[in-house]
Design a protein around this motif. Structure first.
Motif, PDB file in Angstrom:
ATOM      1  N   LEU A   1      45.760 -16.247 -51.381  1.00 17.90           N
ATOM      2  CA  LEU A   1      45.987 -17.667 -51.651  1.00 17.90           C
ATOM      3  C   LEU A   1      45.214 -18.119 -52.884  1.00 17.90           C
ATOM      4  O   LEU A   1      45.768 -18.768 -53.787  1.00 17.90           O
TER       5      LEU A   1
ATOM      6  N   PHE B   1      50.525 -17.330 -47.701  1.00 13.02           N
ATOM      7  CA  PHE B   1      49.561 -17.874 -48.651  1.00 13.02           C
ATOM      8  C   PHE B   1      49.952 -17.568 -50.097  1.00 13.02           C
ATOM      9  O   PHE B   1      49.702 -18.370 -50.997  1.00 13.02           O
TER      10      PHE B   1
ATOM     11  N   ILE C   1      52.661 -20.124 -50.964  1.00 11.01           N
ATOM     12  CA  ILE C   1      52.111 -21.479 -51.100  1.00 11.01           C
ATOM     13  C   ILE C   1      51.245 -21.592 -52.351  1.00 11.01           C
ATOM     14  O   ILE C   1      51.358 -22.553 -53.128  1.00 11.01           O
ATOM     15  N   GLY C   2      50.364 -20.611 -52.574  1.00  4.75           N
ATOM     16  CA  GLY C   2      49.465 -20.669 -53.727  1.00  4.75           C
ATOM     17  C   GLY C   2      50.208 -20.652 -55.046  1.00  4.75           C
ATOM     18  O   GLY C   2      49.909 -21.444 -55.954  1.00  4.75           O
TER      19      GLY C   2
ATOM     20  N   LEU D   1      52.096 -23.988 -55.584  1.00  2.00           N
ATOM     21  CA  LEU D   1      51.207 -25.068 -56.013  1.00  2.00           C
ATOM     22  C   LEU D   1      50.749 -24.868 -57.462  1.00  2.00           C
ATOM     23  O   LEU D   1      50.660 -25.825 -58.239  1.00  2.00           O
TER      24      LEU D   1
ATOM     25  N   ILE E   1      40.342 -25.801 -52.200  1.00  2.00           N
ATOM     26  CA  ILE E   1      41.720 -25.968 -51.712  1.00  2.00           C
ATOM     27  C   ILE E   1      42.095 -24.820 -50.776  1.00  2.00           C
ATOM     28  O   ILE E   1      42.744 -25.028 -49.745  1.00  2.00           O
ATOM     29  N   SER E   2      41.678 -23.608 -51.129  1.00  2.91           N
ATOM     30  CA  SER E   2      41.985 -22.446 -50.295  1.00  2.91           C
ATOM     31  C   SER E   2      41.355 -22.582 -48.914  1.00  2.91           C
ATOM     32  O   SER E   2      42.004 -22.325 -47.894  1.00  2.91           O
TER      33      SER E   2
ATOM     34  N   LEU F   1      43.362 -25.227 -46.864  1.00  6.27           N
ATOM     35  CA  LEU F   1      44.650 -24.717 -46.389  1.00  6.27           C
ATOM     36  C   LEU F   1      44.463 -23.656 -45.305  1.00  6.27           C
ATOM     37  O   LEU F   1      45.217 -23.607 -44.329  1.00  6.27           O
TER      38      LEU F   1
ATOM     39  N   VAL G   1      43.563 -25.352 -41.976  1.00  8.11           N
ATOM     40  CA  VAL G   1      44.731 -25.962 -41.346  1.00  8.11           C
ATOM     41  C   VAL G   1      45.624 -24.895 -40.722  1.00  8.11           C
ATOM     42  O   VAL G   1      46.103 -25.040 -39.584  1.00  8.11           O
ATOM     43  N   TYR G   2      45.842 -23.802 -41.449  1.00  5.79           N
ATOM     44  CA  TYR G   2      46.732 -22.752 -40.943  1.00  5.79           C
ATOM     45  C   TYR G   2      46.139 -22.078 -39.704  1.00  5.79           C
ATOM     46  O   TYR G   2      46.843 -21.873 -38.700  1.00  5.79           O
TER      47      TYR G   2
ATOM     48  N   GLY H   1      54.684 -21.939 -42.122  1.00  7.32           N
ATOM     49  CA  GLY H   1      54.049 -21.733 -43.422  1.00  7.32           C
ATOM     50  C   GLY H   1      55.040 -21.332 -44.497  1.00  7.32           C
ATOM     51  O   GLY H   1      54.982 -21.830 -45.637  1.00  7.32           O
TER      52      GLY H   1
END
Length: 390
Positions: A87, A317, A320-321, A324, A340-341, A344, A347-348, A377
């Motif tokens: 990520l 990840f 998503i990474g 973003l 940020i990692s 996230l 949350v995951y 995800g």
């Protein structure tokens, strides 16, 4: 290419990849290695180093043994760092390229956003495969070796086969007074401790005949290979006849009882699924089902599915990474990327914990409990990628 391989058979080359893919992969490798090192150092320090330092100072653990345990525990923390590093690497690499307008240059020559993130997704798939190999082949063995090494260094007695509070229930046909039989629990076995093939402080209740109960209590019990029965020593048998309202008891020095050897196999099962490979976990599940321990069998089914689902977090990840980071004019520093990692990831993993608990309680099936976080995800990553492609 074949000729180059013949000249340099042990040389790994990416010349077969398009130039853009090689460039993007090269940009990803640096942050990936940095992320693996950073997350491993943090988690290892919190999870192992402080505890080992305390044992060295207070319990007299030799420094050499502490270093050996640290090395054996390292693969387990590497596995945890792989998804987080994936990520962070994709987020940092693509954010830097976007902030430097290098991705804008690619867009100007017609390269789509999906094509840009393809190398990141491919790297995430490779990290998923690496995570599965580590998690199933290496980590169970090294974690077990670390526990044995630590106990030996601290002077604790080590048994290759050890367990506590072994509970085994056997189901079969129960004879009725009218001569028929019904299916039900025939024996209930409990041992306080299992060590080196020997059960200690055993209690065995026999329900195989309606109206009669027999309880066996023994100091020790061991499987007798020659007779294919359990051999109990230094105990007592109490029999209760409900029809005649009589109770009889007798002491014994040695008593043979016909009970399945599965009792011993259940006692050998590790209490932690992380100490088992997928094959061992499936075998343990069959034994628990045979013992009618449905709750533990369901918990193990969830853990088996999680062994397959956990490596897929790298793919989640990575998508998503990169989604973003690939946004136009996106710029993220290493400290921001780390923050940020972590957010996230928290949350995951919180979502995974909730679904896992629902699977263990039976609210969700083991398959859904393990794979729903992955599906959510991936769906979130695809939404982010679609937004970045506009």
């Amino acid at each position: 290419m074949l000729q180059r391989f013949r000249r340099h058979p042990f040389r790994f080359s990416l010349d077969w990849l398009p130039l853009m893919d090689r460039w993007l992969i090269a940009e990803l490798v640096g942050p990936l290695l940095f992320g693996i090192a950073a997350f491993t150092a943090v988690s290892l320090s919190v999870g192992v180093v402080f505890e080992l330092v305390r044992k060295v100072a207070e319990a007299g653990l030799p420094l050499s043994a502490a270093m050996q345990v640290l090395g054996l525990r390292l693969p387990g923390f590497l596995v945890l760092s792989f998804p987080m590093a994936t990520l962070m690497a994709t987020l940092l690499a693509y954010s830097r390229l976007s902030g430097n307008s290098e991705l804008t240059a690619l867009r100007s020559v017609g390269v789509s956003t999906k094509r840009m993130v393809a190398p990141a997704v491919a790297l995430a798939v490779a990290m998923s495969l690496l995570t599965f190999v580590f998690n199933d082949v290496i980590v169970p063995r090294t974690n077990l070796s670390a526990s044995i090494t630590l106990d030996q260094a601290l002077g604790k007695a080590i048994a290759a086969e050890r367990g506590r509070h072994t509970l085994y229930s056997r189901f079969g046909r129960i004879s009725q007074p009218d001569g028929e039989s019904v299916r039900g629990m025939t024996q209930l076995f409990y041992a306080q401790e299992f060590s080196d093939g020997e059960m200690k402080d055993v209690t065995l209740i026999d329900f195989s005949r309606t109206g009669q109960r027999q309880m066996l209590m023994a100091k020790t019990g061991r499987w007798n290979e020659a007779k294919a029965m359990w051999e109990f020593r230094n105990g007592r048998i109490v029999s209760v006849d409900e029809a005649n309202d009589t109770t009889t008891s007798a002491n014994f020095d040695r008593y043979f009882y016909p009970l399945s050897r599965d009792v011993e196999e259940v006692a050998k099962l590790p209490t932690d699924a992380n100490l088992m490979t997928v094959g061992q976990a499936r075998r343990a599940e069959r034994l628990l089902l045979a013992a009618n321990n449905k709750k533990e069998a369901r918990r193990l089914r969830v853990r088996i599915q999680e062994k397959f689902a956990f490596p897929a977090i790298c793919l989640v990840f990575g998508l998503i990474g990169s989604s973003l980071g690939v946004r136009p004019n996106s710029r993220t520093s290493r400290s921001q990327g780390f923050g940020i990692s972590v957010l996230l990831i928290f949350v995951y993993y919180l979502m995974s914990f909730i679904f896992s608990s629902l699977g263990i309680t039976g609210t969700l099936s083991p398959l859904m409990a393990a794979w729903l976080p992955v599906g959510i995800g991936l769906a979130g990553g695809l939404v982010l990628l679609r937004q970045a492609s506009r």
